[in-house]
Design a protein around this motif. Structure first.
Motif: not given
Ligand code: AHR
Length: 322
Positions: A208-209, A212-213, A235, A237-238, A242
């Protein structure tokens, strides 16, 4: 003074050892074959299924299992294996966190006359006499199947297809091989480009983190290739946060086919999954009996696996065991 990590590994082994330590004559107190197993950790749904399968297969085969969780650290695995040697187990099995750095401890096991079985992941030792066999998937093939699907899906499309890649644990066999297999396959279509590639350590939160990047730094992402379901699920979730639609705005390919991944595939949020089976327990126990009895076994034993489209996931889900 013993390093904290090494202590952790030894404590984990002895805490789980329970009764039935090997006696001076070489068997357990109750005559059972004793296996010491060092697991990578609990980083993913795949790993949990693999641990559960091994823990169930051992008693079913009449084998006493000493199980140690390395919590993702090679030093814990090395100290666990040393602990198994000290306890004079009959067979050592382990799934190596990373490929390198095993020669010394494997040599110690060999010198102690304890056969070693690799499960799931390979080591890069040149001396293959340091282990009896390696049971697990062909990770290069898995990566290739993921790439082949994308090449087919992209046929006839013009313009660049930007792929972001969530890699597994740095230095781990599945991360190295799945990257290679995928890169080799997509070379068939020069429009497909990997624009970002970073490790998510096979974990959902890291997936996920990192996604996001990727979303912040990369204006156009067409495809996500995640080396396992868990990172793909993180991913997703990200991507949803978005304001994008996973499976449509960004196509997603993952590896494993655990229940959560298959559920997302059936729901249209993932587009394709390459299976990696965690159900290695029964075969592992059979191999342990054979190597303990001095029988010869194949040096490489490949796991049977398949691939899933969204429609195939819908059909397979009701019977999915893990
Ligand atoms: O080594 C197998 C890999 O390790 C699985 O694909 C992944 O989910 C796990 O963490």
């Amino acid at each position: 003074m013993m390093a904290a990590a090494a202590m952790t590994g030894l404590l984990a082994v002895s805490a789980l050892a329970g009764c039935g330590d090997k006696d001076a004559a070489g068997g357990s107190d109750d005559g059972k074959l004793v296996m010491g197993f060092s697991q990578v950790g609990a980083e993913s749904g795949w790993r949990t299924a693999n641990t559960n399968d091994i823990k169930a297969a051992a008693p079913a085969a009449g084998i006493e299992l000493k199980f140690s969780d390395a919590q993702g650290k090679q030093e814990n695995q090395i100290s666990a294996i040393r602990g198994f040697i000290t306890q004079k187990v009959d067979v050592i099995a382990f799934s190596p966190v990373v490929t390198s750095g095993w020669d010394a401890v494997l040599k110690e096991a060999k010198d102690a006359d304890i056969p070693v079985i690799l499960t799931d992941r390979a080591v890069d030792s040149q001396d293959t006499s340091l282990y009896k066999t390696f049971l697990g998937s062909d990770f290069v093939k898995e990566g290739k199947e993921a790439g082949d699907w994308l090449v087919k899906d992209s046929a006839g499309k013009t313009g660049p297809i930007n792929v972001v890649e969530l890699q597994g644990t740095t230095g781990a066999a599945p991360a190295i091989d799945r990257q290679k297999g995928f890169a080799d396959a997509i070379a068939a279509n020069p429009n497909i480009k990997i624009v970002k590639s970073q490790t998510g350590d096979f974990k959902r939160a890291d997936g996920k983190t990192v996604m996001e990047q990727f979303l912040q730094s990369t204006p156009k992402i067409d495809v996500l290739y995640a080396h396992n379901d868990d990172m793909g699920l993180g991913a997703i979730e990200a991507i949803e946060a978005a304001g994008k639609v996973p499976g449509k705005d960004i196509k997603i390919i993952t590896v494993d086919a655990v229940k959560d991944g298959m559920t997302a595939l059936a729901a249209g949020k993932i587009n394709y999954i390459v299976e990696c089976s965690p159900l290695l327990g029964t075969q592992l126990m059979e191999l342990a009996k054979k190597v303990h009895a001095g029988e010869s076994v194949e040096q490489r034993i490949l796991t049977q696996e398949t691939t899933f489209t969204q429609e195939q996931a819908k059909a397979a889900l009701p019977d999915r065991k893990y």
